[in-house]
Design a protein around this motif. Structure first.
Motif, short mmCIF file in Angstrom:
data_model
loop_
_atom_site.label_atom_id
_atom_site.label_comp_id
_atom_site.label_asym_id
_atom_site.label_seq_id
_atom_site.Cartn_x
_atom_site.Cartn_y
_atom_site.Cartn_z
N ILE A 141 0.94 -1.17 0.11
CA ILE A 141 -0.04 -0.02 -0.06
C ILE A 141 0.84 1.06 -0.09
CG2 ILE A 141 -1.94 1.27 1.22
CD1 ILE A 141 -2.85 -0.56 2.47
N LYS A 142 0.70 1.95 -0.96
CA LYS A 142 1.28 3.11 -1.00
C LYS A 142 0.76 4.58 -0.64
CE LYS A 142 5.54 1.73 -2.52
NZ LYS A 142 6.39 1.91 -1.43
N ALA A 143 1.46 5.86 -0.55
CA ALA A 143 0.73 6.77 -0.22
C ALA A 143 -0.38 7.16 -1.30
CB ALA A 143 1.49 7.96 0.04
N TRP A 144 -0.13 7.02 -2.52
CA TRP A 144 -0.84 7.14 -3.80
C TRP A 144 -2.21 6.30 -3.57
CZ3 TRP A 144 -3.27 4.44 -7.80
CH2 TRP A 144 -3.96 5.39 -8.83
N ASP A 145 -2.11 5.09 -3.10
CA ASP A 145 -3.54 4.20 -2.92
C ASP A 145 -4.04 4.93 -1.94
OD1 ASP A 145 -2.33 2.06 -4.61
OD2 ASP A 145 -1.01 1.29 -3.07
N TRP A 146 -3.66 5.36 -0.78
CA TRP A 146 -4.29 5.88 0.14
C TRP A 146 -5.13 7.09 -0.27
CZ3 TRP A 146 -6.33 4.64 4.73
CH2 TRP A 146 -5.88 3.78 5.31
N GLU A 147 -4.49 7.86 -1.09
CA GLU A 147 -5.05 9.36 -1.64
C GLU A 147 -6.28 8.82 -2.46
OE1 GLU A 147 -4.60 12.34 -0.96
OE2 GLU A 147 -2.57 11.79 0.00
N GLN A 148 -6.22 7.75 -3.13
CA GLN A 148 -7.41 7.37 -3.83
C GLN A 148 -8.66 6.80 -2.77
OE1 GLN A 148 -6.83 8.42 -6.85
NE2 GLN A 148 -4.67 8.30 -6.24
N TYR A 149 -8.19 6.25 -1.85
CA TYR A 149 -9.23 5.46 -0.89
C TYR A 149 -9.81 6.71 -0.07
CZ TYR A 149 -6.55 1.42 -1.79
OH TYR A 149 -5.85 0.26 -2.42
N ILE A 150 -9.06 7.74 0.46
CA ILE A 150 -9.58 8.64 0.84
C ILE A 150 -10.42 9.80 -0.07
CG2 ILE A 150 -9.02 11.30 2.15
CD1 ILE A 150 -6.30 9.83 3.02
N ASP A 151 -10.12 9.98 -1.14
CA ASP A 151 -11.00 10.77 -2.07
C ASP A 151 -12.47 10.00 -2.25
OD1 ASP A 151 -9.26 12.56 -2.76
OD2 ASP A 151 -9.62 12.02 -5.00
N PHE A 152 -12.18 8.77 -2.64
CA PHE A 152 -13.40 8.06 -3.05
C PHE A 152 -14.28 7.96 -1.89
CE2 PHE A 152 -15.59 3.66 -3.18
CZ PHE A 152 -16.16 3.76 -4.60
#
Ligand code: GTR
Length: 387
Positions: free
Chosen positions: A367-378
């Motif tokens: 899990i990378k920071a980029w993945d988290w960004e997508q989860y937070i947005d969604f």
């Protein structure tokens, strides 16, 4: 004019290249027949959300309980909680709490939850809930910061709760001493994935009484074996408002019948303790399994569901995870909810405009920071978080 010509030439070239860059053409459902989640064993077809929720959902859940993971028991008598510590962290931005979840009245069994909350929140916050691999303290380590970017999550207005997988059930094939399954077995034969999923529900039991948290907006999240666990937890516990499967692969999001990457034979040989013993009979016989993993994803409907893969993670079969997310759309459609599109997306390009989202991040199993960004947005979109 020149630009228009260039654009035309570029799109013609991409049309020519399409067959080479679209590896899914050969793998589509017409080639691999998938069991239809909307078809009941007696041949009747589910046509409405009411029929799904009232009849079919329970059948599918029971099938996975019996044949793959084992049954997940309900809340135990005597469950209680004790706050162990509370401190301000990240300057003044966050609160860090540790809470002991006692699983029985005399407090002999339990595990510790690490909860981070944004300090400046105006009301109860939505929360991500997920288990960790190495212990709660290890999630505070700088090297773990892409897996657990606490400051970023808090800045987006979310809380995040985690607990150590092994404190609920040790991840060992050789009979786990000290795990919940060694002392609490009301459901019979349950595997470690079910035990971990049960633990996630106990965290939610605690969060329901935590005034700073809005437990009706809890999203269960997990990576890899803990991604399988997150999906199974969401299937069993409809209080979870959403779910993230990060690189969950075989017996998680990926279609088993493709047999790309990890197979039933491989997973049940190396990790027999994850499953109920009835699963053994499917080793090398994916086609004999009464469903496939898009059925598991469908158990999250109509809640927001994010399935994510990583391009180098062939063991987890990214395309099989995508296919499964796409096929689960049939159940979301009964609720009038849009799933994902028909085209396998390019790396780092989320398909996230519906109630199901999918991306394949470039790179390795993680899990990378980029993945988290997508989860937070969604999930901020679906569970309306504005700050
Ligand atoms: C692998 C296993 C996968 C996946 C992964 C992980 O060894 O084969 O199913 O769960 O571990 O949890 O990192």
């Amino acid at each position: 004019m020149k630009t228009a010509f260039r654009l035309l030439a570029a799109s013609m070239l991409s049309l020519l290249l399409l067959p080479c860059i679209s590896p899914l053409r050969a793998q589509e459902p017409s080639v691999i027949p998938l069991p239809d989640v909307l078809q009941k064993p007696d041949g009747t077809r589910i046509r409405t959300a009411l029929e799904w929720t009232g009849e079919r959902r329970e059948e599918v859940l029971e099938m996975f309980s019996q044949e793959m993971y084992g049954h997940v028991p309900s809340r135990p008598e005597g469950l209680h909680f004790e706050e162990l510590s509370s401190e301000t962290v990240f300057g003044q931005a966050g609160i860090r709490k540790t809470v002991r979840i006692f699983l029985d009245a005399d407090g002999r069994h339990g595990f510790t939850v690490l909860l981070h909350l944004p300090k400046t929140a105006r009301g109860p916050v939505p929360v991500f809930v997920g288990l960790n691999f190495k212990g709660n303290d290890a999630t505070l380590d700088e090297r773990a910061s892409s897996r657990w970017p606490y400051e970023r999550i808090l800045a987006a207005g979310w809380g995040v709760a985690t607990a150590w997988r092994d404190e609920i059930e040790p991840d060992t094939p050789h009979g786990a001493e000290g795990g919940v399954r060694s002392w609490y077995n009301p459901g019979g034969d349950w595997g470690a994935i079910s035990a971990w999923a049960w633990g996630l529900s106990r965290i939610l039991d605690y969060l329901e009484g935590e005034p700073s948290v809005d437990a009706s907006r809890a999203v269960v999240i997990g990576h890899s074996r803990l991604g399988k666990t997150a999906l199974w937890a969401a299937a069993n516990d409809r209080r979870f408002a959403g779910v993230v499967s990060n690189d969950s692969g075989c017996c998680g999001a990926a279609i088993s019948r493709r047999k790309v990457g990890e197979t039933f034979q491989a997973i049940d040989t190396t990790f027999p303790h994850w499953f109920t013993r009835a699963f053994d009979k499917y080793m090398g016989r994916e086609e004999a399994f009464p469903g496939d993993q898009h059925w598991l994803l469908a158990l999250s409907a109509p809640r927001p569901l994010y399935v994510a893969s990583a391009s180098e993670d062939q063991w987890a079969d990214p395309e099989g995870e995508w296919l499964s997310a796409k096929e689960a759309g049939a159940v979301y459609a009964l609720f009038g909810q849009k799933g994902i599109g028909e085209i396998y997306p390019a790396p780092d390009t989320p398909d996230a405009s519906g109630r199901i989202a999918y991306h394949v991040r470039s790179g390795a199993h993680d899990i990378k920071a980029w993945d988290w960004e997508q989860y937070i947005d969604f999930f901020s979109r679906w569970l309306s978080v504005n700050d």
